[in-house]
Write a protein that holds these residues in place. Sequence first.
Motif, PDB file in Angstrom:
ATOM      1  N   VAL A 124       0.853  -1.185   0.000  1.00  0.00           N
ATOM      2  CA  VAL A 124       0.000   0.000   0.000  1.00  0.00           C
ATOM      3  C   VAL A 124       0.890   1.238   0.000  1.00  0.00           C
ATOM      4  CG1 VAL A 124      -1.897  -1.177   1.186  1.00  0.00           C
ATOM      5  CG2 VAL A 124      -0.189   0.077   2.526  1.00  0.00           C
ATOM      6  N   ASP A 125       0.320   2.363  -0.446  1.00  0.00           N
ATOM      7  CA  ASP A 125       1.076   3.612  -0.527  1.00  0.00           C
ATOM      8  C   ASP A 125       0.975   4.434   0.750  1.00  0.00           C
ATOM      9  OD1 ASP A 125       1.758   3.306  -3.387  1.00  0.00           O
ATOM     10  OD2 ASP A 125      -0.394   3.540  -3.686  1.00  0.00           O
ATOM     11  N   LEU A 126      -0.179   4.384   1.397  1.00  0.00           N
ATOM     12  CA  LEU A 126      -0.430   5.114   2.635  1.00  0.00           C
ATOM     13  C   LEU A 126      -1.112   4.168   3.610  1.00  0.00           C
ATOM     14  CD1 LEU A 126      -1.994   8.372   1.102  1.00  0.00           C
ATOM     15  CD2 LEU A 126       0.341   8.148   1.984  1.00  0.00           C
ATOM     16  N   ALA A 127      -0.995   4.441   4.909  1.00  0.00           N
ATOM     17  CA  ALA A 127      -1.617   3.550   5.890  1.00  0.00           C
ATOM     18  C   ALA A 127      -2.015   4.316   7.142  1.00  0.00           C
ATOM     19  CB  ALA A 127      -0.665   2.415   6.258  1.00  0.00           C
ATOM     20  N   LEU A 128      -3.181   3.967   7.679  1.00  0.00           N
ATOM     21  CA  LEU A 128      -3.620   4.458   8.977  1.00  0.00           C
ATOM     22  C   LEU A 128      -3.345   3.361   9.993  1.00  0.00           C
ATOM     23  CD1 LEU A 128      -7.013   6.251   8.208  1.00  0.00           C
ATOM     24  CD2 LEU A 128      -4.926   7.303   9.087  1.00  0.00           C
ATOM     25  N   VAL A 129      -2.419   3.634  10.917  1.00  0.00           N
ATOM     26  CA  VAL A 129      -1.896   2.610  11.825  1.00  0.00           C
ATOM     27  C   VAL A 129      -1.854   3.158  13.249  1.00  0.00           C
ATOM     28  CG1 VAL A 129       0.113   1.188  12.360  1.00  0.00           C
ATOM     29  CG2 VAL A 129      -0.482   1.629   9.971  1.00  0.00           C
ATOM     30  N   TYR A 130      -2.152   2.307  14.218  1.00  0.00           N
ATOM     31  CA  TYR A 130      -2.038   2.686  15.623  1.00  0.00           C
ATOM     32  C   TYR A 130      -0.637   2.373  16.154  1.00  0.00           C
ATOM     33  CZ  TYR A 130      -7.070   3.450  15.965  1.00  0.00           C
ATOM     34  OH  TYR A 130      -8.341   3.936  15.795  1.00  0.00           O
ATOM     35  N   ASN A 131      -0.036   3.365  16.785  1.00  0.00           N
ATOM     36  CA  ASN A 131       1.229   3.195  17.502  1.00  0.00           C
ATOM     37  C   ASN A 131       2.289   2.428  16.722  1.00  0.00           C
ATOM     38  OD1 ASN A 131      -0.042   4.466  19.667  1.00  0.00           O
ATOM     39  ND2 ASN A 131      -0.702   2.541  20.564  1.00  0.00           N
ATOM     40  N   VAL A 143      -2.566  11.644  14.042  1.00  0.00           N
ATOM     41  CA  VAL A 143      -3.781  12.327  13.594  1.00  0.00           C
ATOM     42  C   VAL A 143      -4.850  12.404  14.672  1.00  0.00           C
ATOM     43  CG1 VAL A 143      -3.459  11.949  11.135  1.00  0.00           C
ATOM     44  CG2 VAL A 143      -4.563  10.179  12.492  1.00  0.00           C
ATOM     45  N   LEU A 144      -4.926  11.406  15.549  1.00  0.00           N
ATOM     46  CA  LEU A 144      -5.898  11.494  16.639  1.00  0.00           C
ATOM     47  C   LEU A 144      -5.507  10.569  17.783  1.00  0.00           C
ATOM     48  CD1 LEU A 144      -7.800   8.743  16.601  1.00  0.00           C
ATOM     49  CD2 LEU A 144      -9.016   9.951  14.830  1.00  0.00           C
ATOM     50  N   GLU A 145      -6.067  10.873  18.960  1.00  0.00           N
ATOM     51  CA  GLU A 145      -5.866  10.038  20.150  1.00  0.00           C
ATOM     52  C   GLU A 145      -7.218   9.570  20.652  1.00  0.00           C
ATOM     53  OE1 GLU A 145      -3.072  10.836  23.788  1.00  0.00           O
ATOM     54  OE2 GLU A 145      -5.069  11.565  24.333  1.00  0.00           O
ATOM     55  N   GLU A 146      -7.315   8.283  20.979  1.00  0.00           N
ATOM     56  CA  GLU A 146      -8.556   7.705  21.476  1.00  0.00           C
ATOM     57  C   GLU A 146      -8.388   7.211  22.906  1.00  0.00           C
ATOM     58  OE1 GLU A 146     -10.942   5.436  18.148  1.00  0.00           O
ATOM     59  OE2 GLU A 146      -8.837   4.879  18.037  1.00  0.00           O
ATOM     60  N   GLN A 147      -9.399   7.437  23.724  1.00  0.00           N
ATOM     61  CA  GLN A 147      -9.398   6.887  25.078  1.00  0.00           C
ATOM     62  C   GLN A 147      -9.850   5.436  25.024  1.00  0.00           C
ATOM     63  OE1 GLN A 147     -11.772   9.090  27.878  1.00  0.00           O
ATOM     64  NE2 GLN A 147     -11.205   7.781  29.615  1.00  0.00           N
ATOM     65  N   LEU A 246      -6.050   5.167  30.030  1.00  0.00           N
ATOM     66  CA  LEU A 246      -5.410   4.488  28.907  1.00  0.00           C
ATOM     67  C   LEU A 246      -5.830   5.120  27.583  1.00  0.00           C
ATOM     68  CD1 LEU A 246      -5.917   0.771  30.027  1.00  0.00           C
ATOM     69  CD2 LEU A 246      -4.005   2.297  30.525  1.00  0.00           C
ATOM     70  N   SER A 247      -4.892   5.192  26.639  1.00  0.00           N
ATOM     71  CA  SER A 247      -5.197   5.787  25.340  1.00  0.00           C
ATOM     72  C   SER A 247      -4.331   5.145  24.266  1.00  0.00           C
ATOM     73  CB  SER A 247      -4.949   7.299  25.367  1.00  0.00           C
ATOM     74  OG  SER A 247      -3.572   7.575  25.587  1.00  0.00           O
ATOM     75  N   ARG A 248      -4.671   5.423  23.009  1.00  0.00           N
ATOM     76  CA  ARG A 248      -3.859   5.001  21.877  1.00  0.00           C
ATOM     77  C   ARG A 248      -3.916   6.087  20.808  1.00  0.00           C
ATOM     78  NH1 ARG A 248      -7.115   0.196  18.619  1.00  0.00           N
ATOM     79  NH2 ARG A 248      -8.970   1.396  18.036  1.00  0.00           N
ATOM     80  N   THR A 249      -2.899   6.116  19.935  1.00  0.00           N
ATOM     81  CA  THR A 249      -2.773   7.176  18.937  1.00  0.00           C
ATOM     82  C   THR A 249      -2.762   6.588  17.528  1.00  0.00           C
ATOM     83  OG1 THR A 249      -1.490   8.509  20.500  1.00  0.00           O
ATOM     84  CG2 THR A 249      -1.385   9.148  18.181  1.00  0.00           C
ATOM     85  N   LEU A 250      -3.544   7.204  16.661  1.00  0.00           N
ATOM     86  CA  LEU A 250      -3.610   6.793  15.254  1.00  0.00           C
ATOM     87  C   LEU A 250      -2.677   7.669  14.426  1.00  0.00           C
ATOM     88  CD1 LEU A 250      -5.102   5.006  13.120  1.00  0.00           C
ATOM     89  CD2 LEU A 250      -6.679   6.940  12.822  1.00  0.00           C
ATOM     90  N   TYR A 251      -1.914   7.033  13.538  1.00  0.00           N
ATOM     91  CA  TYR A 251      -0.944   7.736  12.698  1.00  0.00           C
ATOM     92  C   TYR A 251      -1.256   7.513  11.219  1.00  0.00           C
ATOM     93  CZ  TYR A 251       2.066   8.223  16.835  1.00  0.00           C
ATOM     94  OH  TYR A 251       2.573   8.529  18.078  1.00  0.00           O
TER      95      TYR A 251
END
Length: 290
Positions: A124-131, A143-147, A246-251
Amino acid sequence: MDSRQLRYFIAVYEQRNLSRAADQANVAQSALSHHIANLEAEFATPLFERKPRGMEPTAAGEREIKEGGSAIAGEISIGMANSGMKAIGVPLMRTVLAKYPNLKLSLTESLSGATLLHLMSSDVDLALVYNPPSEKDLIAEPVLEEQMFCVGTEKLIGKKGPITFEQVAQLPLILLRHGLSARALLDDPVPLKRLEANAILHLNSTSGMIGALTAGLGCTIATTHFVSEPLKARLLVAREVIEPRLSRTLYLCRLRNRPMTYVMEEMCRLIRSLIAEQVGRGAWEATLLI
């Protein structure tokens, strides 16, 4: 006009300033000015009006921007973690079909770790990935942080209300399997290791996870977005985890050694815009980082 010229033109159009545009495009200001002059010579008309405080697009410049959609053509492949696909997959497809008829879009949905592997192998050329892990070959933009919440049946985890991390650690946990996918669960690896050590099951399936949770086999750590349907149906409850929160971040990720094309830039802008729209109207419970 090739993709590089388009990128420079858009940078000046967006920033209205040569210095800021040069920073955005990662090019020397003199080189950027030279390319704009060449474009104006090619079109035989000024595209920008030089003013003391910056650059203002002329009518011809505005026309080139408005008609720029016709220049978006070719192919692009985008990988998304499941939550990303759930939130913006349909709006992305709808926008591409309506606005970029000459663009062939390919979407791949998978667990976050698998999505990252697709990117690293250039599938793939681009990807939305957590951590994603820190890699010299990877450019990752938060791009965003989720609780994160403790999610399970009310019988198993109790009624709504805060629950401490220590209490969660004593519950029968079902988590994503070990490896890159597990990194998607939490920003902080320390509590993640504690939870993994106590997990009764490790799954590599989102449908399997939902099925196990609603069957009362165990609970998990997840976002409310991930389990929105069973939450609305009152099959599951979500309790805020505290001490610690607790949280996680999407990149939004791409490979450093792959040239940034005009199509990729346009898709990055579209993805950011769709994410901001979903968060803004409350469809995606998260904090924007863009």
